[in-house]
Design a protein around this motif. Structure first.
Motif, PDB file in Angstrom:
ATOM      1  N   PRO A 130      -1.393 -14.994  -6.748  1.00  0.00           N
ATOM      2  CA  PRO A 130      -2.103 -14.283  -5.682  1.00  0.00           C
ATOM      3  C   PRO A 130      -3.549 -14.764  -5.576  1.00  0.00           C
ATOM      4  O   PRO A 130      -4.213 -14.980  -6.592  1.00  0.00           O
ATOM      5  N   LEU A 131      -4.010 -14.955  -4.357  1.00  0.00           N
ATOM      6  CA  LEU A 131      -5.384 -15.380  -4.110  1.00  0.00           C
ATOM      7  C   LEU A 131      -6.272 -14.173  -3.815  1.00  0.00           C
ATOM      8  O   LEU A 131      -5.814 -13.156  -3.290  1.00  0.00           O
ATOM      9  N   LEU A 132      -7.533 -14.317  -4.131  1.00  0.00           N
ATOM     10  CA  LEU A 132      -8.535 -13.266  -3.877  1.00  0.00           C
ATOM     11  C   LEU A 132      -7.989 -11.905  -4.315  1.00  0.00           C
ATOM     12  O   LEU A 132      -7.981 -10.933  -3.563  1.00  0.00           O
ATOM     13  N   ASP A 133      -7.561 -11.856  -5.567  1.00  0.00           N
ATOM     14  CA  ASP A 133      -6.756 -10.746  -6.072  1.00  0.00           C
ATOM     15  C   ASP A 133      -7.539  -9.801  -6.976  1.00  0.00           C
ATOM     16  O   ASP A 133      -6.949  -8.941  -7.618  1.00  0.00           O
ATOM     17  N   SER A 134      -8.862  -9.944  -7.027  1.00  0.00           N
ATOM     18  CA  SER A 134      -9.627  -9.190  -8.022  1.00  0.00           C
ATOM     19  C   SER A 134      -9.770  -7.711  -7.690  1.00  0.00           C
ATOM     20  O   SER A 134      -9.969  -6.892  -8.599  1.00  0.00           O
ATOM     21  N   VAL A 135      -9.687  -7.357  -6.406  1.00  0.00           N
ATOM     22  CA  VAL A 135      -9.882  -5.956  -6.015  1.00  0.00           C
ATOM     23  C   VAL A 135      -8.782  -5.530  -5.043  1.00  0.00           C
ATOM     24  O   VAL A 135      -8.517  -6.231  -4.063  1.00  0.00           O
ATOM     25  N   HIS A 136      -8.167  -4.393  -5.346  1.00  0.00           N
ATOM     26  CA  HIS A 136      -7.216  -3.765  -4.425  1.00  0.00           C
ATOM     27  C   HIS A 136      -7.698  -2.345  -4.151  1.00  0.00           C
ATOM     28  O   HIS A 136      -8.024  -1.603  -5.088  1.00  0.00           O
ATOM     29  N   ALA A 137      -7.727  -1.965  -2.882  1.00  0.00           N
ATOM     30  CA  ALA A 137      -8.198  -0.638  -2.494  1.00  0.00           C
ATOM     31  C   ALA A 137      -7.056   0.371  -2.511  1.00  0.00           C
ATOM     32  O   ALA A 137      -5.874   0.000  -2.423  1.00  0.00           O
ATOM     33  N   PRO A 138      -7.377   1.663  -2.599  1.00  0.00           N
ATOM     34  CA  PRO A 138      -6.332   2.688  -2.489  1.00  0.00           C
ATOM     35  C   PRO A 138      -5.614   2.617  -1.145  1.00  0.00           C
ATOM     36  O   PRO A 138      -6.188   2.177  -0.144  1.00  0.00           O
ATOM     37  N   ARG A 139      -4.365   3.075  -1.140  1.00  0.00           N
ATOM     38  CA  ARG A 139      -3.553   3.069   0.074  1.00  0.00           C
ATOM     39  C   ARG A 139      -3.291   4.509   0.494  1.00  0.00           C
ATOM     40  O   ARG A 139      -2.554   5.242  -0.168  1.00  0.00           O
ATOM     41  N   ASP A 140      -3.912   4.921   1.588  1.00  0.00           N
ATOM     42  CA  ASP A 140      -3.836   6.316   2.027  1.00  0.00           C
ATOM     43  C   ASP A 140      -2.535   6.611   2.761  1.00  0.00           C
ATOM     44  O   ASP A 140      -2.055   5.784   3.554  1.00  0.00           O
ATOM     45  N   LEU A 141      -1.995   7.793   2.525  1.00  0.00           N
ATOM     46  CA  LEU A 141      -0.756   8.214   3.180  1.00  0.00           C
ATOM     47  C   LEU A 141      -0.921   8.221   4.697  1.00  0.00           C
ATOM     48  O   LEU A 141      -0.008   7.811   5.428  1.00  0.00           O
ATOM     49  N   GLU A 142      -2.075   8.692   5.194  1.00  0.00           N
ATOM     50  CA  GLU A 142      -2.283   8.743   6.644  1.00  0.00           C
ATOM     51  C   GLU A 142      -2.205   7.350   7.264  1.00  0.00           C
ATOM     52  O   GLU A 142      -1.686   7.179   8.368  1.00  0.00           O
ATOM     53  N   VAL A 143      -2.706   6.365   6.564  1.00  0.00           N
ATOM     54  CA  VAL A 143      -2.657   4.984   7.050  1.00  0.00           C
ATOM     55  C   VAL A 143      -1.220   4.476   7.057  1.00  0.00           C
ATOM     56  O   VAL A 143      -0.754   3.858   8.032  1.00  0.00           O
ATOM     57  N   ILE A 144      -0.506   4.727   5.985  1.00  0.00           N
ATOM     58  CA  ILE A 144       0.891   4.284   5.876  1.00  0.00           C
ATOM     59  C   ILE A 144       1.733   4.898   6.992  1.00  0.00           C
ATOM     60  O   ILE A 144       2.543   4.212   7.638  1.00  0.00           O
ATOM     61  N   GLU A 145       1.540   6.188   7.253  1.00  0.00           N
ATOM     62  CA  GLU A 145       2.307   6.865   8.301  1.00  0.00           C
ATOM     63  C   GLU A 145       1.895   6.366   9.684  1.00  0.00           C
ATOM     64  O   GLU A 145       2.752   6.209  10.569  1.00  0.00           O
ATOM     65  N   THR A 146       0.632   6.107   9.883  1.00  0.00           N
ATOM     66  CA  THR A 146       0.161   5.631  11.194  1.00  0.00           C
ATOM     67  C   THR A 146       0.813   4.311  11.565  1.00  0.00           C
ATOM     68  O   THR A 146       1.240   4.110  12.711  1.00  0.00           O
ATOM     69  N   TRP A 147       0.925   3.399  10.605  1.00  0.00           N
ATOM     70  CA  TRP A 147       1.457   2.064  10.895  1.00  0.00           C
ATOM     71  C   TRP A 147       2.942   1.922  10.566  1.00  0.00           C
ATOM     72  O   TRP A 147       3.497   0.832  10.715  1.00  0.00           O
ATOM     73  N   GLY A 148       3.576   3.019  10.135  1.00  0.00           N
ATOM     74  CA  GLY A 148       5.005   2.978   9.861  1.00  0.00           C
ATOM     75  C   GLY A 148       5.373   2.037   8.730  1.00  0.00           C
ATOM     76  O   GLY A 148       6.403   1.348   8.794  1.00  0.00           O
TER      77      GLY A 148
END
Length: 299
Positions: free
Chosen positions: A229-247
């Motif tokens: 994986p490239l540029l893999d040093s930081v991963h942000a939290p994944r919000d439920l509202e975002v996941i539901e918005t984009w299916g």
């Protein structure tokens, strides 16, 4: 005081740039922020040798002789849009292109930033004065900034879509402004494998962009597989509202991953709250700078 061990390790990491290891007679370099090195890796091939160079914001006047030594060998320069006189050094995109040897090719790629998956995250920069970054991660959460300013906001589906549309418009605007190879379609529709944070794209983006860069300068439209994986040093939290918005099918997460360490979101927010109490001027500046996004969160 210079940390000689760290400086030595840095020079070895950029060995060809500093002349510690031989550089190819004909080579490509990629200039820009942290995204530049990942693009360089995917551009490499039997028909294109590349040399790793420091990110543009890390370059100093002491590095200029090393850059000048490489320039006569550069057959391809790939650069993000960099303003002339950057950090009072001749590192601007136009300045670099003007100094290429006759027959060298160049391509401009955009600085990739997109907020569809992380609508509340911002990086706060002020070109007129230096601003310190908060602890643990440089990404501010606008919900926390707004709370610190006494005007709480929330992120719902309407806000997520509005913020994403504005982000896409801005990326397309900058592509057009700089005549850059387009990437805006590569982050739309949003997927977590394409953006790890608002400014850390994933492998699919770099691979597709490498193909486009190579094709634009007459090379085979292929991308090197980095095998990691490239540029893999930081991963942000994944919000439920975002996941539901984009299916999306991904599970929500409530933590950051920083250099492989899982850090609860609350740990980061708690550290940022304390930091905001010590840096009220940054809170005020950030709220002004990102007023339009905050307005979208209030509607």
């Amino acid at each position: 005081m210079i940390d000689e061990a760290a400086d030595g390790a840095r020079r070895r990491h950029y060995g060809s740039f500093y002349g510690l290891t031989p550089a190819p007679e004909s080579l490509a370099i990629v200039m820009g922020n942290c995204q530049a090195e990942s693009l360089r890796i995917t551009l490499e091939g039997d028909d294109l040798a590349t040399v790793r160079i420091p990110a543009v914001h890390e370059l100093t006047s002491d590095d200029l002789p090393h850059l000048e030594r490489l320039l006569p060998r550069v057959s391809l320069l790939v650069t993000q849009p960099i303003r002339d006189g950057y950090h009072d050094l001749p590192l601007g995109g136009a300045e670099m292109i003007a100094r290429l040897p006759r027959g060298a090719r160049h391509a401009i790629v955009p600085t990739i930033r997109h907020t569809a998956l992380y609508p509340a995250h911002v990086i706060v920069r002020d070109h007129s004065r230096p601003l310190a970054d908060p602890p643990i991660v440089v990404y501010h959460d606008l919900r926390e900034l707004a709370r610190a300013a006494g005007t709480p906001v929330r992120v719902d589906t309407e806000a997520i879509r509005a913020i994403a549309a504005r982000s896409s418009d801005e990326l397309r605007r900058r592509e057009s402004l700089h005549g850059a190879i387009p990437v805006s379609d590569l982050v739309d529709p949003p997927r977590f494998d394409t953006m790890r944070t608002i400014n850390h794209p994933g492998n699919p983006v770099f691979s597709a962009l490498a193909v486009r860069v190579r094709e634009s300068v007459g090379l085979a439209p292929v991308a090197a597989d980095p095998g990691r994986p490239l540029l893999d040093s930081v991963h942000a939290p994944r919000d439920l509202e975002v996941i539901e918005t984009w299916g999306l099918d991904d599970a929500p997460t409530d933590h950051w991953v920083v250099d492989g360490e899982v850090i609860p979101r609350d740990t980061v927010l708690s550290a940022h709250r304390e930091w905001y109490r010590e840096h009220p001027e940054t809170v005020s500046f950030a709220v002004r700078r990102h007023a339009e996004t905050l307005r979208m969160m209030q509607s």
